[in-house]
Design a protein around this motif. Structure first.
Motif, PDB file in Angstrom:
ATOM      1  N   ASN A 160      10.363 -53.130  26.620  1.00 15.87           N
ATOM      2  CA  ASN A 160      10.584 -52.016  27.538  1.00 15.87           C
ATOM      3  C   ASN A 160      10.271 -50.680  26.872  1.00 15.87           C
ATOM      4  O   ASN A 160       9.745 -50.630  25.757  1.00 15.87           O
ATOM      5  CB  ASN A 160      12.020 -52.060  28.085  1.00 15.87           C
ATOM      6  CG  ASN A 160      13.057 -51.662  27.055  1.00 15.87           C
ATOM      7  OD1 ASN A 160      12.768 -51.546  25.877  1.00 15.87           O
ATOM      8  ND2 ASN A 160      14.281 -51.455  27.511  1.00 15.87           N
ATOM      9  N   GLY A 161      10.550 -49.596  27.567  1.00 18.14           N
ATOM     10  CA  GLY A 161      10.369 -48.267  27.004  1.00 18.14           C
ATOM     11  C   GLY A 161      11.479 -47.963  26.005  1.00 18.14           C
ATOM     12  O   GLY A 161      12.594 -48.478  26.114  1.00 18.14           O
ATOM     13  N   THR A 188      13.089 -54.049  31.506  1.00 11.02           N
ATOM     14  CA  THR A 188      11.809 -54.768  31.529  1.00 11.02           C
ATOM     15  C   THR A 188      10.627 -53.850  31.822  1.00 11.02           C
ATOM     16  O   THR A 188       9.487 -54.309  31.798  1.00 11.02           O
ATOM     17  CB  THR A 188      11.840 -55.879  32.594  1.00 11.02           C
ATOM     18  OG1 THR A 188      12.230 -55.296  33.846  1.00 11.02           O
ATOM     19  CG2 THR A 188      12.815 -56.966  32.217  1.00 11.02           C
ATOM     20  N   GLY A 189      10.863 -52.555  32.057  1.00  7.46           N
ATOM     21  CA  GLY A 189       9.767 -51.618  32.299  1.00  7.46           C
ATOM     22  C   GLY A 189       9.849 -50.449  31.342  1.00  7.46           C
ATOM     23  O   GLY A 189      10.623 -50.447  30.398  1.00  7.46           O
ATOM     24  N   SER A 190       9.021 -49.442  31.585  1.00 11.35           N
ATOM     25  CA  SER A 190       9.003 -48.305  30.684  1.00 11.35           C
ATOM     26  C   SER A 190      10.178 -47.360  30.952  1.00 11.35           C
ATOM     27  O   SER A 190      10.556 -46.583  30.093  1.00 11.35           O
ATOM     28  CB  SER A 190       7.689 -47.548  30.835  1.00 11.35           C
ATOM     29  OG  SER A 190       7.494 -47.164  32.167  1.00 11.35           O
ATOM     30  N   GLY A 191      10.769 -47.441  32.147  1.00  6.30           N
ATOM     31  CA  GLY A 191      11.879 -46.557  32.471  1.00  6.30           C
ATOM     32  C   GLY A 191      11.406 -45.136  32.691  1.00  6.30           C
ATOM     33  O   GLY A 191      10.211 -44.844  32.707  1.00  6.30           O
ATOM     34  N   ALA A 232       6.048 -47.878  20.758  1.00  8.75           N
ATOM     35  CA  ALA A 232       6.128 -47.254  22.083  1.00  8.75           C
ATOM     36  C   ALA A 232       5.894 -45.762  21.920  1.00  8.75           C
ATOM     37  O   ALA A 232       6.476 -45.130  21.042  1.00  8.75           O
ATOM     38  CB  ALA A 232       7.508 -47.494  22.712  1.00  8.75           C
ATOM     39  N   GLU A 265       5.443 -39.237  31.160  1.00  7.48           N
ATOM     40  CA  GLU A 265       6.340 -40.363  31.393  1.00  7.48           C
ATOM     41  C   GLU A 265       6.352 -41.272  30.167  1.00  7.48           C
ATOM     42  O   GLU A 265       5.536 -41.119  29.269  1.00  7.48           O
ATOM     43  CB  GLU A 265       5.900 -41.148  32.639  1.00  7.48           C
ATOM     44  CG  GLU A 265       6.031 -40.350  33.942  1.00  7.48           C
ATOM     45  CD  GLU A 265       7.472 -39.952  34.219  1.00  7.48           C
ATOM     46  OE1 GLU A 265       8.388 -40.727  33.908  1.00  7.48           O
ATOM     47  OE2 GLU A 265       7.669 -38.820  34.744  1.00  7.48           O
ATOM     48  N   ALA A 266       7.300 -42.228  30.150  1.00  6.49           N
ATOM     49  CA  ALA A 266       7.385 -43.160  29.028  1.00  6.49           C
ATOM     50  C   ALA A 266       6.423 -44.314  29.223  1.00  6.49           C
ATOM     51  O   ALA A 266       6.087 -44.669  30.347  1.00  6.49           O
ATOM     52  CB  ALA A 266       8.813 -43.688  28.906  1.00  6.49           C
ATOM     53  N   ASN A 267       5.953 -44.885  28.130  1.00  6.11           N
ATOM     54  CA  ASN A 267       5.220 -46.146  28.158  1.00  6.11           C
ATOM     55  C   ASN A 267       6.119 -47.244  27.607  1.00  6.11           C
ATOM     56  O   ASN A 267       6.960 -46.988  26.748  1.00  6.11           O
ATOM     57  CB  ASN A 267       3.969 -46.070  27.266  1.00  6.11           C
ATOM     58  CG  ASN A 267       2.833 -45.336  27.920  1.00  6.11           C
ATOM     59  OD1 ASN A 267       2.615 -45.458  29.120  1.00  6.11           O
ATOM     60  ND2 ASN A 267       2.108 -44.558  27.137  1.00  6.11           N
ATOM     61  N   SER A 268       5.923 -48.459  28.067  1.00  4.53           N
ATOM     62  CA  SER A 268       6.604 -49.592  27.450  1.00  4.53           C
ATOM     63  C   SER A 268       6.036 -49.824  26.061  1.00  4.53           C
ATOM     64  O   SER A 268       4.876 -49.503  25.800  1.00  4.53           O
ATOM     65  CB  SER A 268       6.395 -50.863  28.285  1.00  4.53           C
ATOM     66  OG  SER A 268       7.069 -50.746  29.515  1.00  4.53           O
ATOM     67  N   ALA A 269       6.846 -50.382  25.184  1.00  6.80           N
ATOM     68  CA  ALA A 269       6.376 -50.734  23.847  1.00  6.80           C
ATOM     69  C   ALA A 269       5.337 -51.840  23.940  1.00  6.80           C
ATOM     70  O   ALA A 269       5.333 -52.622  24.886  1.00  6.80           O
ATOM     71  CB  ALA A 269       7.551 -51.186  22.985  1.00  6.80           C
TER      72      ALA A 269
END
Lengths: 324, 324, 324
Positions: A92-93, A147-150, B77, B85-89
């Motif tokens: 996830n993020g 489970t996502g980047s948030g 990440a 925005e954030a990216n997932s790792a």
């Protein structure tokens, strides 16, 4: 400085009345030329193997002055609740934290004031935590994504004595059209909450809102939640008012949850959640946890989900959870 | 045999003048039927929350004869620098190493002679290392990829006394057309470098080239970099000559970087990079690091980026980094 | 409760006669507007850098009553065997286990009775284990997936004295057409096996079948495998009968494998696999392992693959493996 690993595994049997999901077509198997063809909303097995593997990866540093820095990424695998097949694990993020005394600041993929609420979730029922007192709430608040980047947001929490305060801010930008260089619209979200613990009771109030975006009005949620613990009994009361895009889901949400320790190893659970709006989701469920020691337990629950005038859907599960 | 974990987290505020990025359209939020619609090159917030979580996963074995084998995968990440925005790792390609005495052979997702250079990068400025003395270089050398699969190449390094030598070879094949069974073209890359350390100085020279591919001529890069350390001061001088596809970016690149320890905890930094070609990138930046102890520090920088006759773009950041 | 990490790295040179793969077109490099254009089945370099990084992540809990719970996710990176480039590491589907005395129940991304067989694989040859005695088998049994989500199935194993029994069940649903709400077809797989160890010998028999799906008949596989160990020698004999969709691959499969420890550090290997059907795959290969101590070894093999009346393809590899 250290890297810590923790998490849990859980697996068992899950039942959902008239389960549907997305499945591959027979052609994928029988025709060598077809590699990916899927049908949506297909009737699948009501009873499937449910599971989760969760691993928290925490990088931790403490400065000479006692300030603690933490970074967390979560690795998680869940079954596909639609077709009963397994999913590959994902990452996830990241969430970053600075902690000093009673002050904590989170940045990145953070949980907001609702998601951090001490009584918001209350007791949830089942191996999969499929029922909760908050079922009547339809507002989409800032939550931690496993489970996502948030979101890429900020959350601040301050605790002093029996009081704690929390607030989050999530900056969000949307494009008006899909054209390159399109004009933009802000849809920032924020929330703020306070909690007070006294004797065997705890009380919290949380408010959050999302800016009007396009032809959607401003949306908001107010929650008042109370908790109590007496010996082997613990319980929570939940009242909320949400103002969301769908008129038929606006209004009051309410619920309660309770847990009772029966002897040394067994806990019984009860959850009720509903709302005053025509199309709110009602959940009623009972559950049980049997402690096996060492961090392992057997867990199960059974209940019903009913949205508005829709059909009542029975859900149940049973299995093992082990915390590591 | 052991598995080691190390890495760092960093987070803070990043500013880029007139930042643009790819963002979802309002329709994604307001229209239940729209699940993915994106606009490119949209004006986004100039100031965003920047962050990185990096975890190195190292599997290490030492043979009875003292040969060391290492395998590394990196989990990382980052925020999306365009839309904030954030990216997932994600996970990168693996790197494998054999180490014996002064000899080291890397295979897989490796860094070449430039990326392993002792003075190539010099001091970089900012929490995000957004400015460096090498800004005038446009040649694409073999580098370690933290977020992708990287090349599948080989790098050899040999150190003896004050000398060290490094060289890499990256075998690459491209298809002439998109037709099945198309003919192929080689576009292999290699580089070679030598470094010498004497008293307070270090000097290195590195050369690399990429084979001509299609209607692209052979490309190459030569770098001469000097380093010096005197007490609290350290600095590097950088001169390079690159011959790349874009005529307007060919020619000499030059730069310098310096760092000065002010007292026990503060380091001041300066970076200048530029090139003789019409369209080279000039970077000038100053930065500071304040050590908090235990592996944590506060970091920040401010500078300008200017490509050719384009507009000067101001960039700045500030935040915390913690190594674990 | 603990989290354990283990795995291995391996890397070296791999040769496959007339290797083909999918590669990017030159346009991806020479034309700034082209970001992804690929040609399939292109002649690539016969000799490439082969590698694997594997990390098992195990969460383990033991209850007060001695029941052991385990959850495993695997992180793995392999080279692309077609074009010789590196792949990024990925995560697979999770496997969950309950173990008590001689009983073991696996759920999720599990291996079935064949994949858990003690003599099914025998000795495999090469750094990449590219040849095995089972080459004549074309039935697709339930196997553990190291790089995908795998099946969501159940496997049970029970060991008592010199006997062990194993069986798996994999529930699978396919849609008849790609239309939403399509009717479904079951294509469940199951297998069952038994193994017996006596003096220097071991014998096992395993049977598995897949339900008829669409116009595909029921498919099945029966395997009888024997193993023997005498001093420095170990070997396996393999006979199987598979009934699969392709008529030209039906029938008997057979093979044998052997390993011999030459002195203290060297192991020599031999593998032969073939089948009676017109289009079965024949593999003959020899290999060697040289132990470097500490979990590291040098490994290599050379052999031929020949399917039906097709051309014989030579394959060879050599490199290092290190277990951590």
């Amino acid at each position: 400085a250290e890297v810590n690993f923790s998490g849990y595994g859980r697996f068992g049997i899950g039942y959902v009345e008239d389960r549907t999901g997305d499945v591959d077509t027979v052609a994928v198997v029988t025709d060598a030329d077809v590699t990916a063809e899927t049908a949506e909303g297909v009737d699948t097995d009501d009873t499937i193997l449910v599971s989760r593997f969760r691993l928290n990866i925490d990088g931790i540093v403490e400065t000479d002055g006692g300030v603690r820095f933490e970074g967390r990424v979560r690795l998680q695998a869940d079954e596909d609740a639609g077709n009963g097949e397994a999913n590959s694990a994902g990452l996830n993020g990241a969430r970053f934290s600075v902690i000093y005394g009673g002050l904590r600041v989170d940045a990145g993929n953070v949980a907001g004031a609702f998601d951090n609420g001490i009584n918001y979730y209350g007791t949830e029922v089942g191996l999969e935590l499929f029922a909760g007192q908050y079922s009547g709430v339809d507002y989409s608040f800032l939550g931690y994504s496993s489970t996502g980047s948030g979101a890429n947001a900020v959350y601040v929490n301050y605790s002093v004595g029996d009081f704690s305060f929390g607030a989050s801010y999530d900056q969000r930008t949307f494009a008006e059209t899909a054209a390159d260089g399109s004009d933009t619209v802000d849809a920032d979200r924020w929330d703020i909450g306070a909690a007070y613990t006294f004797n065997n009771f705890s009380a919290e109030i949380i408010y959050g809102q999302t800016k009007s975006v396009g032809d959607l009005d401003k949306q908001s949620l107010t929650v008042l939640a109370l908790g109590a613990e007496f010996g082997d009994f613990s319980g929570t009361l939940f009242v909320a008012d949400d103002d969301v895009a769908a008129e038929s889901r606006n209004g009051t949400a309410y619920g309660l949850s309770a847990a009772y320790n029966l002897g040394t190893a067994t806990t019984l659970q009860f959850v009720y959640g509903d709302g005053s709006a025509d199309d709110d989701l009602r959940q009623i469920a009972v559950g049980a946890i049997y402690d096996l020691g060492g961090g392992a337990s057997l867990r199960g629950g059974i209940g019903t989900n009913k949205r508005g005038d829709g059909e009542s859907v029975t859900q149940a599960d049973f299995g093992a959870q082990f915390n590591f």
